[in-house]
Structures are given as C-alpha cells and as structure tokens.
Design a protein around this motif. Structure first.
Motif, PDB file in Angstrom:
ATOM      1  N   PRO A 102       0.826  -1.213   0.000  1.00  0.00           N
ATOM      2  CA  PRO A 102       0.000   0.000   0.000  1.00  0.00           C
ATOM      3  C   PRO A 102       0.856   1.258   0.000  1.00  0.00           C
ATOM      4  CG  PRO A 102       0.023  -1.000   2.177  1.00  0.00           C
ATOM      5  CD  PRO A 102       0.723  -1.960   1.260  1.00  0.00           C
ATOM      6  N   GLY A 103       0.319   2.331  -0.549  1.00  0.00           N
ATOM      7  CA  GLY A 103       1.037   3.606  -0.563  1.00  0.00           C
ATOM      8  C   GLY A 103       0.990   4.294   0.790  1.00  0.00           C
ATOM      9  N   THR A 104       1.938   5.157   1.020  1.00  0.00           N
ATOM     10  CA  THR A 104       1.986   5.977   2.226  1.00  0.00           C
ATOM     11  C   THR A 104       2.166   7.432   1.813  1.00  0.00           C
ATOM     12  OG1 THR A 104       4.402   5.855   2.476  1.00  0.00           O
ATOM     13  CG2 THR A 104       3.106   4.063   3.441  1.00  0.00           C
ATOM     14  N   TYR A 105       2.209   8.322   2.781  1.00  0.00           N
ATOM     15  CA  TYR A 105       2.443   9.733   2.460  1.00  0.00           C
ATOM     16  C   TYR A 105       3.818   9.935   1.834  1.00  0.00           C
ATOM     17  CZ  TYR A 105      -1.721  10.901   5.177  1.00  0.00           C
ATOM     18  OH  TYR A 105      -3.012  11.006   5.648  1.00  0.00           O
ATOM     19  N   GLU A 106       4.768   9.042   2.113  1.00  0.00           N
ATOM     20  CA  GLU A 106       6.125   9.178   1.575  1.00  0.00           C
ATOM     21  C   GLU A 106       6.364   8.362   0.309  1.00  0.00           C
ATOM     22  OE1 GLU A 106       5.600   8.316   4.825  1.00  0.00           O
ATOM     23  OE2 GLU A 106       5.868  10.338   5.636  1.00  0.00           O
ATOM     24  N   LYS A 107       5.611   7.238   0.139  1.00  0.00           N
ATOM     25  CA  LYS A 107       5.873   6.340  -0.986  1.00  0.00           C
ATOM     26  C   LYS A 107       4.580   5.999  -1.720  1.00  0.00           C
ATOM     27  CE  LYS A 107       9.859   4.060   1.185  1.00  0.00           C
ATOM     28  NZ  LYS A 107      10.424   2.753   1.639  1.00  0.00           N
ATOM     29  N   ALA A 108       4.709   5.875  -3.041  1.00  0.00           N
ATOM     30  CA  ALA A 108       3.556   5.474  -3.855  1.00  0.00           C
ATOM     31  C   ALA A 108       3.275   3.984  -3.670  1.00  0.00           C
ATOM     32  CB  ALA A 108       3.823   5.776  -5.324  1.00  0.00           C
ATOM     33  N   ALA A 109       2.043   3.581  -3.953  1.00  0.00           N
ATOM     34  CA  ALA A 109       1.680   2.167  -3.881  1.00  0.00           C
ATOM     35  C   ALA A 109       2.502   1.359  -4.878  1.00  0.00           C
ATOM     36  CB  ALA A 109       0.189   2.001  -4.163  1.00  0.00           C
ATOM     37  N   ARG A 110       2.736   0.087  -4.547  1.00  0.00           N
ATOM     38  CA  ARG A 110       3.518  -0.792  -5.421  1.00  0.00           C
ATOM     39  C   ARG A 110       2.615  -1.835  -6.066  1.00  0.00           C
ATOM     40  NH1 ARG A 110       9.324  -2.460  -3.284  1.00  0.00           N
ATOM     41  NH2 ARG A 110       9.478  -2.689  -5.554  1.00  0.00           N
ATOM     42  N   ALA A 111       2.958  -2.183  -7.290  1.00  0.00           N
ATOM     43  CA  ALA A 111       2.175  -3.152  -8.052  1.00  0.00           C
ATOM     44  C   ALA A 111       2.370  -4.555  -7.501  1.00  0.00           C
ATOM     45  CB  ALA A 111       2.595  -3.101  -9.521  1.00  0.00           C
ATOM     46  N   ALA A 137      -1.979   5.710  -1.919  1.00  0.00           N
ATOM     47  CA  ALA A 137      -1.687   6.530  -0.738  1.00  0.00           C
ATOM     48  C   ALA A 137      -2.866   7.461  -0.444  1.00  0.00           C
ATOM     49  CB  ALA A 137      -0.422   7.347  -0.964  1.00  0.00           C
ATOM     50  N   PRO A 138      -3.116   7.740   0.824  1.00  0.00           N
ATOM     51  CA  PRO A 138      -4.224   8.643   1.162  1.00  0.00           C
ATOM     52  C   PRO A 138      -3.905  10.086   0.798  1.00  0.00           C
ATOM     53  CG  PRO A 138      -2.988   8.050   3.132  1.00  0.00           C
ATOM     54  CD  PRO A 138      -2.420   7.229   2.012  1.00  0.00           C
ATOM     55  N   GLY A 139      -4.954  10.870   0.578  1.00  0.00           N
ATOM     56  CA  GLY A 139      -4.773  12.302   0.340  1.00  0.00           C
ATOM     57  C   GLY A 139      -4.382  13.018   1.621  1.00  0.00           C
ATOM     58  N   PHE A 140      -3.745  14.164   1.479  1.00  0.00           N
ATOM     59  CA  PHE A 140      -3.321  14.944   2.651  1.00  0.00           C
ATOM     60  C   PHE A 140      -4.521  15.658   3.271  1.00  0.00           C
ATOM     61  CE2 PHE A 140       0.659  14.534   0.318  1.00  0.00           C
ATOM     62  CZ  PHE A 140       1.540  14.196   1.342  1.00  0.00           C
ATOM     63  N   GLY A 164     -10.658  26.832   6.549  1.00  0.00           N
ATOM     64  CA  GLY A 164      -9.769  25.674   6.456  1.00  0.00           C
ATOM     65  C   GLY A 164      -9.411  25.400   5.009  1.00  0.00           C
ATOM     66  N   SER A 165      -8.244  24.821   4.763  1.00  0.00           N
ATOM     67  CA  SER A 165      -7.841  24.504   3.386  1.00  0.00           C
ATOM     68  C   SER A 165      -8.442  23.164   2.960  1.00  0.00           C
ATOM     69  CB  SER A 165      -6.317  24.468   3.262  1.00  0.00           C
ATOM     70  OG  SER A 165      -5.761  23.449   4.069  1.00  0.00           O
ATOM     71  N   ASN A 166      -8.535  22.952   1.671  1.00  0.00           N
ATOM     72  CA  ASN A 166      -9.122  21.726   1.126  1.00  0.00           C
ATOM     73  C   ASN A 166      -8.188  20.533   1.315  1.00  0.00           C
ATOM     74  OD1 ASN A 166     -11.290  23.285   0.262  1.00  0.00           O
ATOM     75  ND2 ASN A 166     -10.455  23.541  -1.803  1.00  0.00           N
ATOM     76  N   GLY A 167      -8.796  19.362   1.531  1.00  0.00           N
ATOM     77  CA  GLY A 167      -8.008  18.135   1.531  1.00  0.00           C
ATOM     78  C   GLY A 167      -7.624  17.759   0.106  1.00  0.00           C
ATOM     79  N   SER A 168      -6.502  17.061  -0.057  1.00  0.00           N
ATOM     80  CA  SER A 168      -6.077  16.667  -1.405  1.00  0.00           C
ATOM     81  C   SER A 168      -6.682  15.319  -1.789  1.00  0.00           C
ATOM     82  CB  SER A 168      -4.548  16.600  -1.484  1.00  0.00           C
ATOM     83  OG  SER A 168      -4.048  15.563  -0.664  1.00  0.00           O
ATOM     84  N   ASP A 169      -6.639  15.008  -3.066  1.00  0.00           N
ATOM     85  CA  ASP A 169      -7.195  13.751  -3.571  1.00  0.00           C
ATOM     86  C   ASP A 169      -6.310  12.570  -3.180  1.00  0.00           C
ATOM     87  OD1 ASP A 169      -9.136  15.297  -4.748  1.00  0.00           O
ATOM     88  OD2 ASP A 169      -8.219  15.244  -6.747  1.00  0.00           O
ATOM     89  N   GLY A 170      -6.944  11.396  -3.009  1.00  0.00           N
ATOM     90  CA  GLY A 170      -6.182  10.171  -2.797  1.00  0.00           C
ATOM     91  C   GLY A 170      -5.393   9.803  -4.045  1.00  0.00           C
ATOM     92  N   GLN A 171      -4.322   9.046  -3.872  1.00  0.00           N
ATOM     93  CA  GLN A 171      -3.476   8.638  -4.995  1.00  0.00           C
ATOM     94  C   GLN A 171      -4.016   7.363  -5.655  1.00  0.00           C
ATOM     95  OE1 GLN A 171      -0.741  10.563  -6.101  1.00  0.00           O
ATOM     96  NE2 GLN A 171      -1.895  11.907  -4.710  1.00  0.00           N
TER      97      GLN A 171
END
Length: 252
Positions: A102-111, A137-140, A164-171
């Motif tokens: 699974p992806g994280t805030y630091e790394k993209a998901a792996r195939a 990865a989850p959105g910020f 408040g600022s908008n949340g970002s989209d999930g990866q």
C-alpha cells in the motif's frame, strides 16, 4: 566442500539446506543472499508463512507441501519471480500471495509482483494466487483555519475565523500483476483462482476545520459582537482504482 558448507551455514542457516520446514503458526524468511534458490523439499505447516525476499527471482522446488491456511508470501519487486515446482500438494485455504504494497504519504503504492508459476504435478482443492496491486496513498488532510481575535473594549470588533484549506485527492491504486501459470493438463480450470485486480484508490484527504470567530465581549458602555466563523475546507476525492493485471494459463 564440507568446510565451505559449514562456513555458508554460519552466514545463512538456509544456504546449504535442501529441506526447508516452516512450523505451524510461525513465519520464516528465505535468505536474501542469492537471487536463485533450489530446494529439494519445502513444507509450510498449518497457518505458517514462508516469506520470499524481493531479490529472489528464481526458486526451484522438488516437492512442495502447504498445510491448511498456509501461505507463501512474496515481497513486491520490479523483477518477476520464476517458481518451478516438480510436485505440489496444497491443502484447503493455502495461498500464494504476491500483493503489492500500500502507498503511504512518503511512498507510492507498489504493483503486484509478476509471477511465472510452474507445477508439473499438482494436487489441491484449489490453486489460490493473490497478486493484486497495492492500495493508493491517502490524500493529505487540509490545514485548519486559524481563529479570529477576541474583541477588546477599546476597539470593539472581533476578528473573523479563517477558512480551512481543502483536503487533497487520494493517490491511484497500483496495477495488478501479470501471472503466468503452467499446470498439469488434468487439473480442473474451475479450481484455479487468481486475483490480479488493481489496488483500490487512496482515501480522500479530509478538509481542514473552520477557524472560529472571536468571541463577543461585554464592556462597560457597549457589548462587542463576536466575529464570524470561517468555512471548513472541502474534502478531496478518492483516488482511482489501479489497472488490472492479466492471467495466462498453459497446460503441461
């Protein structure tokens, strides 16, 4: 030769092993000292798990036995794994999994890891392979808005709360694997279950909370009004599902 084998055994307990056994309800990892491994016999007992490192690209097994709910877990890698088994006996619920991470805030998901699996002789209630892609990865999360200042009796006006600022989209989810199976001609096709679905998209980032306006305040001559609250940020969108992999079955 015996001295060389003894030295290798000190470095890695499985370096000279011809037989590898995983105890019930336990986990064992194959050595990552070589990219090619050859075993005379591999047995994973009930609810046990054998972990195959990412650097192993070829595994040859003479006899494979998987107990009830036993697992062979293959670590994700850009390189495919070739696994060749002369004789395999698989119990109910046993599984070969090569799922992506699974992806994280630091790394993209792996195939899911690409697999080439060959079984010259196979006895199993089902042949189960899970090679799905990893979840995106989850959105910020959006930043919370700041609070407005409270009024004073000398100036009498409260500050408004900030938005408040908008949340970002999930990866995006990662792609499923490419799986190539070689099985005996007599093994029923309906007993082959391979999952190469793309990973689920990452969850949306939640919008930031609204800042609160300054509180109203009673003064000697008048009462200062409170400030307006800000607006909450909008949530992002869930990430898209990853692309599905593909399965090829060849009869021996």
């Amino acid at each position: 030769m015996r001295k060389l084998c003894l030295l290798a055994a000190l470095i890695s307990p499985l370096a000279c092993a011809q037989v590898v056994s995983v105890e019930p309800n336990s986990l064992m990892r194959l050595p990552n000292t070589a990219s090619t491994l050859q075993l005379e016999r591999l047995e994973v007992a009930d609810y046990g798990t054998l972990l195959i490192p990412s650097n192993v690209i070829e595994l040859t097994v003479g006899e494979l036995r998987l107990g009830h709910e036993a697992r062979i877990a293959i670590v994700p890698s850009e390189q495919a794994l070739d696994m060749k088994v002369s004789r395999a006996q698989l119990s109910e619920g046993s599984l070969i999994t090569a799922r992506g991470a699974p992806g994280t805030y630091e790394k993209a998901a792996r195939a899911g890891r690409n697999l080439n699996l060959q079984f010259k002789a196979l006895s199993a209630p089902k042949l189960l392979v899970d090679a799905r892609g990893g979840t995106g990865a989850p959105g910020f999360v959006g930043l919370d808005g700041g609070n407005g200042e409270d009024p004073g009796c000398t100036w009498g006006e409260a500050g408004h709360g900030f938005d408040g600022s908008n949340g970002s989209d999930g990866q995006p989810g990662a792609p499923g694997a490419l799986v190539r199976l070689e099985v005996p001609r007599e093994f029923p096709a309906e007993l082959i279950k391979v999952n190469v679905a793309g990973g689920a998209g990452g969850p949306a980032g939640v919008g930031g909370k609204a800042g609160k306006g300054g509180k109203s305040k009673g003064c000697l001559v008048y009462r200062a009004d409170g400030g307006k609250n800000g607006k909450a940020g909008a949530d992002g969108q869930p990430g898209p599902v990853g692309a599905a992999g593909a399965v090829t079955v060849q009869r021996l």
